[in-house]
Each structure stands twice: as structure tokens, then as C-alpha cells.
Design a protein around this motif. Structure first.
Motif, PDB file in Angstrom:
ATOM      1  N   GLY A   1       0.812  -1.210   0.000  1.00  0.00           N
ATOM      2  CA  GLY A   1       0.000   0.000   0.000  1.00  0.00           C
ATOM      3  C   GLY A   1       0.845   1.258   0.000  1.00  0.00           C
ATOM      4  N   VAL A   2       1.912   1.263   0.792  1.00  0.00           N
ATOM      5  CA  VAL A   2       2.812   2.427   0.827  1.00  0.00           C
ATOM      6  C   VAL A   2       3.465   2.642  -0.537  1.00  0.00           C
ATOM      7  CG1 VAL A   2       5.000   3.267   1.798  1.00  0.00           C
ATOM      8  CG2 VAL A   2       3.223   2.349   3.300  1.00  0.00           C
ATOM      9  N   LEU A   3       3.890   1.571  -1.185  1.00  0.00           N
ATOM     10  CA  LEU A   3       4.494   1.689  -2.513  1.00  0.00           C
ATOM     11  C   LEU A   3       3.492   2.230  -3.530  1.00  0.00           C
ATOM     12  CD1 LEU A   3       6.578  -1.622  -2.643  1.00  0.00           C
ATOM     13  CD2 LEU A   3       7.419   0.701  -2.240  1.00  0.00           C
ATOM     14  N   GLU A   4       2.232   1.798  -3.433  1.00  0.00           N
ATOM     15  CA  GLU A   4       1.212   2.314  -4.341  1.00  0.00           C
ATOM     16  C   GLU A   4       0.974   3.807  -4.124  1.00  0.00           C
ATOM     17  OE1 GLU A   4      -1.563  -1.659  -5.149  1.00  0.00           O
ATOM     18  OE2 GLU A   4      -2.299  -0.012  -3.910  1.00  0.00           O
ATOM     19  N   VAL A   5       0.907   4.214  -2.870  1.00  0.00           N
ATOM     20  CA  VAL A   5       0.716   5.636  -2.583  1.00  0.00           C
ATOM     21  C   VAL A   5       1.911   6.441  -3.094  1.00  0.00           C
ATOM     22  CG1 VAL A   5       0.453   7.357  -0.757  1.00  0.00           C
ATOM     23  CG2 VAL A   5      -0.757   5.182  -0.600  1.00  0.00           C
ATOM     24  N   SER A   6       3.108   5.883  -2.934  1.00  0.00           N
ATOM     25  CA  SER A   6       4.303   6.575  -3.422  1.00  0.00           C
ATOM     26  C   SER A   6       4.247   6.775  -4.931  1.00  0.00           C
ATOM     27  CB  SER A   6       5.550   5.764  -3.041  1.00  0.00           C
ATOM     28  OG  SER A   6       6.712   6.315  -3.624  1.00  0.00           O
ATOM     29  N   ARG A   7       3.821   5.741  -5.674  1.00  0.00           N
ATOM     30  CA  ARG A   7       3.724   5.876  -7.130  1.00  0.00           C
ATOM     31  C   ARG A   7       2.634   6.867  -7.520  1.00  0.00           C
ATOM     32  NH1 ARG A   7       4.858   0.195  -7.006  1.00  0.00           N
ATOM     33  NH2 ARG A   7       2.623  -0.268  -6.948  1.00  0.00           N
ATOM     34  N   ALA A   8       1.533   6.877  -6.783  1.00  0.00           N
ATOM     35  CA  ALA A   8       0.470   7.826  -7.089  1.00  0.00           C
ATOM     36  C   ALA A   8       0.916   9.264  -6.826  1.00  0.00           C
ATOM     37  CB  ALA A   8      -0.777   7.499  -6.257  1.00  0.00           C
ATOM     38  N   LEU A   9       1.655   9.475  -5.752  1.00  0.00           N
ATOM     39  CA  LEU A   9       2.162  10.819  -5.459  1.00  0.00           C
ATOM     40  C   LEU A   9       3.176  11.267  -6.503  1.00  0.00           C
ATOM     41  CD1 LEU A   9       2.642  10.552  -1.583  1.00  0.00           C
ATOM     42  CD2 LEU A   9       0.924  11.908  -2.784  1.00  0.00           C
ATOM     43  N   ALA A  10       3.921  10.308  -7.058  1.00  0.00           N
ATOM     44  CA  ALA A  10       4.917  10.662  -8.071  1.00  0.00           C
ATOM     45  C   ALA A  10       4.283  11.245  -9.322  1.00  0.00           C
ATOM     46  CB  ALA A  10       5.752   9.424  -8.420  1.00  0.00           C
ATOM     47  N   VAL A  11       2.982  10.962  -9.553  1.00  0.00           N
ATOM     48  CA  VAL A  11       2.287  11.553 -10.699  1.00  0.00           C
ATOM     49  C   VAL A  11       2.300  13.072 -10.595  1.00  0.00           C
ATOM     50  CG1 VAL A  11       0.041  11.743 -11.852  1.00  0.00           C
ATOM     51  CG2 VAL A  11       0.844   9.520 -11.030  1.00  0.00           C
ATOM     52  N   ARG A  12       2.203  13.589  -9.376  1.00  0.00           N
ATOM     53  CA  ARG A  12       2.269  15.035  -9.145  1.00  0.00           C
ATOM     54  C   ARG A  12       3.665  15.487  -8.734  1.00  0.00           C
ATOM     55  NH1 ARG A  12      -2.497  17.930  -8.737  1.00  0.00           N
ATOM     56  NH2 ARG A  12      -4.051  16.918 -10.081  1.00  0.00           N
ATOM     57  N   ARG A  13       4.634  14.646  -9.014  1.00  0.00           N
ATOM     58  CA  ARG A  13       6.035  14.958  -8.718  1.00  0.00           C
ATOM     59  C   ARG A  13       6.271  15.207  -7.236  1.00  0.00           C
ATOM     60  NH1 ARG A  13       7.737  18.908 -13.831  1.00  0.00           N
ATOM     61  NH2 ARG A  13       7.212  17.391 -15.483  1.00  0.00           N
ATOM     62  N   ILE A  14       5.613  14.411  -6.421  1.00  0.00           N
ATOM     63  CA  ILE A  14       5.824  14.452  -4.979  1.00  0.00           C
ATOM     64  C   ILE A  14       6.495  13.147  -4.585  1.00  0.00           C
ATOM     65  CG2 ILE A  14       4.740  14.646  -2.701  1.00  0.00           C
ATOM     66  CD1 ILE A  14       2.382  16.018  -4.041  1.00  0.00           C
ATOM     67  N   GLY A  15       7.744  13.231  -4.193  1.00  0.00           N
ATOM     68  CA  GLY A  15       8.467  12.037  -3.796  1.00  0.00           C
ATOM     69  C   GLY A  15       8.505  11.898  -2.292  1.00  0.00           C
ATOM     70  N   MET A  16       8.649  10.682  -1.829  1.00  0.00           N
ATOM     71  CA  MET A  16       8.803  10.450  -0.385  1.00  0.00           C
ATOM     72  C   MET A  16      10.037   9.589  -0.162  1.00  0.00           C
ATOM     73  SD  MET A  16       6.192   7.431   0.818  1.00  0.00           S
ATOM     74  CE  MET A  16       4.703   8.098   0.113  1.00  0.00           C
ATOM     75  N   PRO A  17      10.655   9.674   0.987  1.00  0.00           N
ATOM     76  CA  PRO A  17      11.809   8.817   1.285  1.00  0.00           C
ATOM     77  C   PRO A  17      11.361   7.370   1.413  1.00  0.00           C
ATOM     78  CG  PRO A  17      11.707  10.718   2.772  1.00  0.00           C
ATOM     79  CD  PRO A  17      10.395  10.644   2.072  1.00  0.00           C
ATOM     80  N   LEU A  18      11.559   6.594   0.357  1.00  0.00           N
ATOM     81  CA  LEU A  18      10.998   5.248   0.308  1.00  0.00           C
ATOM     82  C   LEU A  18      11.663   4.291   1.297  1.00  0.00           C
ATOM     83  CD1 LEU A  18      10.134   4.158  -3.348  1.00  0.00           C
ATOM     84  CD2 LEU A  18       8.654   4.285  -1.348  1.00  0.00           C
ATOM     85  N   VAL A  19      12.967   4.373   1.461  1.00  0.00           N
ATOM     86  CA  VAL A  19      13.663   3.418   2.328  1.00  0.00           C
ATOM     87  C   VAL A  19      13.151   3.497   3.765  1.00  0.00           C
ATOM     88  CG1 VAL A  19      15.897   2.753   3.296  1.00  0.00           C
ATOM     89  CG2 VAL A  19      15.700   3.292   0.861  1.00  0.00           C
ATOM     90  N   PRO A  20      13.157   4.677   4.403  1.00  0.00           N
ATOM     91  CA  PRO A  20      12.619   4.715   5.769  1.00  0.00           C
ATOM     92  C   PRO A  20      11.118   4.456   5.820  1.00  0.00           C
ATOM     93  CG  PRO A  20      13.164   6.924   5.023  1.00  0.00           C
ATOM     94  CD  PRO A  20      13.705   5.982   3.997  1.00  0.00           C
ATOM     95  N   ALA A  21      10.389   4.816   4.755  1.00  0.00           N
ATOM     96  CA  ALA A  21       8.937   4.568   4.746  1.00  0.00           C
ATOM     97  C   ALA A  21       8.635   3.078   4.732  1.00  0.00           C
ATOM     98  CB  ALA A  21       8.300   5.262   3.548  1.00  0.00           C
ATOM     99  N   VAL A  22       9.362   2.329   3.897  1.00  0.00           N
ATOM    100  CA  VAL A  22       9.144   0.882   3.836  1.00  0.00           C
ATOM    101  C   VAL A  22       9.606   0.225   5.138  1.00  0.00           C
ATOM    102  CG1 VAL A  22       9.868  -1.241   2.686  1.00  0.00           C
ATOM    103  CG2 VAL A  22       9.233   0.763   1.328  1.00  0.00           C
TER     104      VAL A  22
END
Length: 295
Positions: free
Chosen positions: A68-89
Motif C-alpha cells: 500500500g505504501v508503494l502504491e501511494v508513493s507511485r500515485a504521489l509521483a504523478v504530481r512529482r511528490i516524492g517520499m523517502p521510500l527506504v525509511p517509509a518501507v
């Protein structure tokens, strides 16, 4: 009239809708056989782990939370909003296990350290947009793994597996009865700009169906008075509906139809977890207030 029928028979024929092709979406926009198959398969996996292998259930919920977190990350990337994936996962793995093994206090400490890890990780990255990235990561952690972890707190309680089974049955009742009544009788949208297909009639069907399931679960599973099941059903339906509308609002703002395509007939993992993530804290809160001494 008879002469006219003979001359122009096509004008007097009743128009018939073309048959729906196998696998085509239903009136509610779903591939119904695929949706049912995936839903039943997920329910078997979840309930099987819950009843026979609690630690496997925790692991399965953790995997779903990470996806779910990975899906939200990809959806946010559509608006060029990135998140720190390593600590998030990493936090998505840590929070459910912290709740299961250490309770609410461990969940609180793990959440604080997760947010600090997000901030520290992003502060070491020279790329622009750090404030948005940190806020996106914190929002995603609160939305998915933190709220899912309340199910792990329920699992710790005496007979906790029955509480979670009741929670899942109520969420399924909310979706099933809401879908059926909404498709057949839905005419008044709840939130036309957010989710046009969700109707007040469907919401009423969700409440009615869940109240029946809640009453049965209270008597036969939880050994509680009938009114406990009714209150629990109404509250879970309200929370699940709020979660569904919240995800629909986020998808509309991001301009995506589904969070993913991993589950045929459903969309992404978050399209199935959207109700559960709001319903889990509600179930935990009601367990503490409706049944004194349970927590």
C-alpha cells in the motif's frame, strides 16, 4: 399501422441492450467475477492466518501495508511528490510488529522514531522539495501502516482473533450490501464530486446488512449483548465509508483512477485497504469503551 409495420419493421422493434462481454465491467464499473474471486481468496488467506497462525497473519498484514505504501508513493509521483521510500518501507515493517509484540507503547515509540528517520533521511538528500517529501512520507505512514497496526493491538487482547474476524466480516458486509443495494436502487450520490457511484441508498444497505452481521457476531463470536454488535456495526460502516471517500478524494486530487492494478476487479491493494485502515482504530476504540475492562 400494419402496412407501416411491413414497410418499416425496424422502427417498431424493441431496442435491446447489447450483451455484456465476459470480463467486461458491471454497472458499478467492476469486473465482478474477478472481484469476487480475489475477495474470497484474500479472505481465506487472512482468516486462515488469523485463526491458525497469528504471526503469519501479522506478516501478511505487514506485506499488504508495504504494498500500500508503494502504491501511494507511485500515485504521489504523478504530481512529482516524492517520499523517502527506504525509511517509509522500513517503518511499514516495524510498526505492525511493534504493535503486536509490544502493545500501544511500542507502537507509539516506533511511530516517533519512524518520523524522525524520515526527517533525517530526507535532510541528507540535497534534492529540492524536502518539506513536501517529508510531509508526504509522514502522511502515508499515518494513513497506512500506523492505522493498520491497531488491528495488531486488537490481536493482543483475549479472544482478539474473534474481534478482528468480526471487524473483517463487518467491512465485507459494508462493501457487499452497499454494492448490491447501490447497484439496484442507488439514485442519490453521497459525494458526487468525490465518488459519484457511492449513494445514500447503498450506505443504507451497508448499515442494514452490517447490523445483521454485527448482531450475529456479538452473540455467537464475542459473547456480548446484542446492542454491542449493533453499535459496532454502525460505527465500522461509518469509518469504512469515510476511509473509502478519503481514498477517492486523494485519487481525484492526484488524477489517478486506481492506486494500482495488482488485484483484478479491485484495482490496487489500497483500493481494498481503504476501508480497513479507518475501521481498525474505530474497532480498537470501541473495544475499549463498549466492553469495560477489555483493554
Amino acid at each position: 399501422m400494419r402496412e407501416a409495420r411491413k414497410r418499416s419493421p425496424r422502427l417498431f422493434r424493441r431496442s435491446r441492450r447489447p450483451p455484456r462481454e465476459p470480463g467486461a465491467p458491471s454497472r458499478a464499473g467492476r469486473n465482478l467475477p474477478a472481484a469476487i474471486g480475489v475477495g474470497v481468496g484474500l479472505m481465506i488467506l487472512v482468516l486462515g492466518g488469523l485463526l491458525f497462525f497469528p504471526l503469519a497473519f501479522v506478516a501478511l498484514v505487514t506485506v499488504l501495508g508495504v504494498l500500500g505504501v508503494l502504491e501511494v508513493s507511485r500515485a504521489l509521483a504523478v504530481r512529482r511528490i516524492g517520499m523517502p521510500l527506504v525509511p517509509a518501507v522500513a517503518a511499514s515493517v516495524a510498526l505492525p510488529f511493534a504493535a503486536y509484540f509490544g502493545g500501544a507503547e511500542s507502537l507509539a515509540f516506533a511511530s516517533v522514531f519512524s518520523f524522525l528517520a524520515l526527517l533525517l533521511w530526507r535532510s541528507l538528500d540535497p534534492a529540492p522539495g524536502a518539506p513536501r517529501a517529508v510531509m508526504a512520507g509522514a502522511f502515508t505512514l499515518l494513513w497506512v501502516p500506523f492505522m493498520l497496526s491497531f488491528a495488531m493491538l486488537l490481536l493482543q487482547l483475549p479472544g482478539g482473533y474473534l474481534l478482528i474476524a468480526t471487524l473483517l466480516l463487518l467491512v465485507v458486509a459494508n462493501d457487499t450490501f452497499g454494492y448490491l443495494v447501490g447497484v439496484l436502487f442507488g439514485k442519490h450520490p453521497m459525494a458526487p464530486k468525490i465518488s459519484p457511484k457511492k449513494s445514500w441508498e447503498g450506505f443504507g444497505g451497508s448499515v442494514g446488512g452490517a447490523m445483521v452481521i454485527g448482531a450475529l457476531c456479538a452473540v455467537f463470536l464475542l459473547d456480548q449483548p446484542l446492542w454491542v454488535g449493533l453499535v459496532l456495526a454502525v460505527a465500522i460502516v461509518a469509518a469504512a465509508t469515510a476511509g473509502d471517500l478519503a481514498e477517492s478524494m486523494i485519487k481525484r486530487e492526484l488524477g489517478v483512477k486506481d492506486m494500482g492494478t495488482m488485484l483484478p476487479g479491485h484495482g490496487g491493494v489500497m483500493d481494498r485497504l481503504d476501508s480497513v485502515v479507518f475501521a481498525s482504530p474505530m474497532a480498537f476504540l470501541l473495544s475499549a469503551t463498549l466492553v469495560p475492562g477489555l483493554i
